[in-house]
Write a protein that holds these residues in place. Structure first.
Motif, PDB file in Angstrom:
ATOM      1  N   HIS A  49      42.699  20.187  53.783  1.00  0.00           N
ATOM      2  CA  HIS A  49      42.466  18.736  53.759  1.00  0.00           C
ATOM      3  C   HIS A  49      42.187  18.178  52.359  1.00  0.00           C
ATOM      4  N   PHE A  50      42.847  17.037  52.080  1.00  0.00           N
ATOM      5  CA  PHE A  50      42.676  16.311  50.824  1.00  0.00           C
ATOM      6  C   PHE A  50      42.575  14.827  51.149  1.00  0.00           C
ATOM      7  N   GLU A  51      41.550  14.145  50.617  1.00  0.00           N
ATOM      8  CA  GLU A  51      41.330  12.744  50.956  1.00  0.00           C
ATOM      9  C   GLU A  51      41.036  11.913  49.713  1.00  0.00           C
ATOM     10  N   VAL A  52      41.443  10.664  49.766  1.00  0.00           N
ATOM     11  CA  VAL A  52      41.180   9.725  48.680  1.00  0.00           C
ATOM     12  C   VAL A  52      39.680   9.432  48.652  1.00  0.00           C
ATOM     13  N   CYS A  53      39.087   9.522  47.472  1.00  0.00           N
ATOM     14  CA  CYS A  53      37.654   9.212  47.326  1.00  0.00           C
ATOM     15  C   CYS A  53      37.465   8.094  46.293  1.00  0.00           C
ATOM     16  N   LEU A  54      38.412   7.170  46.279  1.00  0.00           N
ATOM     17  CA  LEU A  54      38.384   6.024  45.371  1.00  0.00           C
ATOM     18  C   LEU A  54      38.376   4.731  46.185  1.00  0.00           C
ATOM     19  N   THR A  55      37.867   3.669  45.599  1.00  0.00           N
ATOM     20  CA  THR A  55      37.980   2.342  46.200  1.00  0.00           C
ATOM     21  C   THR A  55      39.424   1.862  45.991  1.00  0.00           C
ATOM     22  N   PRO A  56      39.837   0.815  46.700  1.00  0.00           N
ATOM     23  CA  PRO A  56      41.186   0.286  46.453  1.00  0.00           C
ATOM     24  C   PRO A  56      41.417  -0.093  44.980  1.00  0.00           C
ATOM     25  N   LYS A  57      40.430  -0.686  44.333  1.00  0.00           N
ATOM     26  CA  LYS A  57      40.570  -1.057  42.919  1.00  0.00           C
ATOM     27  C   LYS A  57      40.729   0.192  42.056  1.00  0.00           C
ATOM     28  N   GLN A  58      39.896   1.193  42.305  1.00  0.00           N
ATOM     29  CA  GLN A  58      39.980   2.442  41.545  1.00  0.00           C
ATOM     30  C   GLN A  58      41.314   3.150  41.784  1.00  0.00           C
ATOM     31  N   ALA A  59      41.798   3.115  43.030  1.00  0.00           N
ATOM     32  CA  ALA A  59      43.074   3.759  43.345  1.00  0.00           C
ATOM     33  C   ALA A  59      44.210   3.101  42.564  1.00  0.00           C
ATOM     34  N   LYS A  60      44.208   1.775  42.537  1.00  0.00           N
ATOM     35  CA  LYS A  60      45.242   1.045  41.798  1.00  0.00           C
ATOM     36  C   LYS A  60      45.179   1.402  40.310  1.00  0.00           C
ATOM     37  N   GLU A  61      43.973   1.449  39.761  1.00  0.00           N
ATOM     38  CA  GLU A  61      43.800   1.796  38.350  1.00  0.00           C
ATOM     39  C   GLU A  61      44.270   3.229  38.066  1.00  0.00           C
ATOM     40  N   ARG A  62      43.981   4.161  38.977  1.00  0.00           N
ATOM     41  CA  ARG A  62      44.383   5.558  38.789  1.00  0.00           C
ATOM     42  C   ARG A  62      45.902   5.694  38.842  1.00  0.00           C
ATOM     43  N   ILE A  63      46.524   4.990  39.774  1.00  0.00           N
ATOM     44  CA  ILE A  63      47.990   5.009  39.887  1.00  0.00           C
ATOM     45  C   ILE A  63      48.616   4.511  38.584  1.00  0.00           C
ATOM     46  N   THR A  64      48.074   3.433  38.059  1.00  0.00           N
ATOM     47  CA  THR A  64      48.566   2.881  36.789  1.00  0.00           C
ATOM     48  C   THR A  64      48.331   3.867  35.649  1.00  0.00           C
ATOM     49  N   ALA A  65      47.127   4.417  35.562  1.00  0.00           N
ATOM     50  CA  ALA A  65      46.783   5.352  34.481  1.00  0.00           C
ATOM     51  C   ALA A  65      47.667   6.589  34.494  1.00  0.00           C
ATOM     52  N   LEU A  66      48.058   7.050  35.696  1.00  0.00           N
ATOM     53  CA  LEU A  66      48.907   8.235  35.804  1.00  0.00           C
ATOM     54  C   LEU A  66      50.396   7.899  35.678  1.00  0.00           C
ATOM     55  N   GLY A  67      50.703   6.595  35.602  1.00  0.00           N
ATOM     56  CA  GLY A  67      52.110   6.186  35.499  1.00  0.00           C
ATOM     57  C   GLY A  67      52.928   6.509  36.717  1.00  0.00           C
ATOM     58  N   LEU A  68      52.296   6.424  37.889  1.00  0.00           N
ATOM     59  CA  LEU A  68      52.985   6.785  39.138  1.00  0.00           C
ATOM     60  C   LEU A  68      53.755   5.599  39.698  1.00  0.00           C
ATOM     61  N   ASP A  69      54.839   5.916  40.364  1.00  0.00           N
ATOM     62  CA  ASP A  69      55.691   4.908  40.999  1.00  0.00           C
ATOM     63  C   ASP A  69      54.981   4.350  42.221  1.00  0.00           C
ATOM     64  N   THR A  70      54.788   3.044  42.260  1.00  0.00           N
ATOM     65  CA  THR A  70      54.140   2.412  43.405  1.00  0.00           C
ATOM     66  C   THR A  70      55.134   1.922  44.444  1.00  0.00           C
ATOM     67  N   ASN A  71      56.403   2.189  44.253  1.00  0.00           N
ATOM     68  CA  ASN A  71      57.422   1.742  45.205  1.00  0.00           C
ATOM     69  C   ASN A  71      57.813   2.830  46.186  1.00  0.00           C
ATOM     70  N   GLY A  72      57.157   4.001  46.102  1.00  0.00           N
ATOM     71  CA  GLY A  72      57.485   5.101  47.027  1.00  0.00           C
ATOM     72  C   GLY A  72      58.801   5.629  46.674  1.00  0.00           C
TER      73      GLY A  72
END
Length: 157
Positions: free
Chosen positions: A134-157
């Motif tokens: 098991h692996f679970e998100v332990c970030l708030t929605p704001k933190q998750a958005k910031e982490r996605i941006t910081a990692l340069g991940l594609d947000t379009n799936g």
């Protein structure tokens, strides 16, 4: 009626469309994981690195998944993070609930490091009942958005 929330505080629903659940392919693997759109880049990015660096995600075995509307196993008062599409289980047959040290030697530290990179908590670090699949998100929605941006991940799936 109060809005449902999973154990980590994210919106949960029996209707996956309401909370933006979609299927996302895991790079390098042949599976797709159903997760919440707002955290999909984190979960599938982690799963791809897990597949590459920890162990291959089982092919032909349906033991890796994401969204599932249900309570935390053994509880009647807390919705599982799977209910919000913010948790995944990988290679469940090899890492059953309650088992410990199911990964190859030296992999646990790498798992902890990868989980931290993606803002996830690993069930293998739980104090009581271990849940190494098991692996679970332990970030708030704001933190998750910031982490996605910081990692340069594609947000379009």
């Amino acid at each position: 009626m109060a809005k449902l929330k999973s154990d980590n505080g994210w919106p949960a629903s029996q209707d996956p469309a309401i909370i933006g659940i979609k299927s996302y392919p895991v790079k390098g693997a042949t599976i797709k994981l159903r997760c919440a759109e707002k955290v999909a880049p984190l979960l599938v990015g982690f799963a791809a690195e897990f597949h590459e660096k920890i162990e291959p995600i089982d092919v032909g075995t349906l033991d890796s998944w994401g969204y599932a509307f249900r309570m935390v196993r053994g509880r009647e008062d807390r919705l599982s993070n799977h209910s919000s599409g913010t948790a995944i289980d990988l290679n469940a047959n090899a890492h059953p609930l309650g088992s410990e040290n199911t990964f190859a030697e030296g992999k646990a530290l790498l798992i902890i490091s990868l989980a931290a990179k993606y803002g996830l908590k690993w069930g293998g670090t739980y104090r009581n009942r271990k849940d190494e699949m098991h692996f679970e998100v332990c970030l708030t929605p704001k933190q998750a958005k910031e982490r996605i941006t910081a990692l340069g991940l594609d947000t379009n799936g």
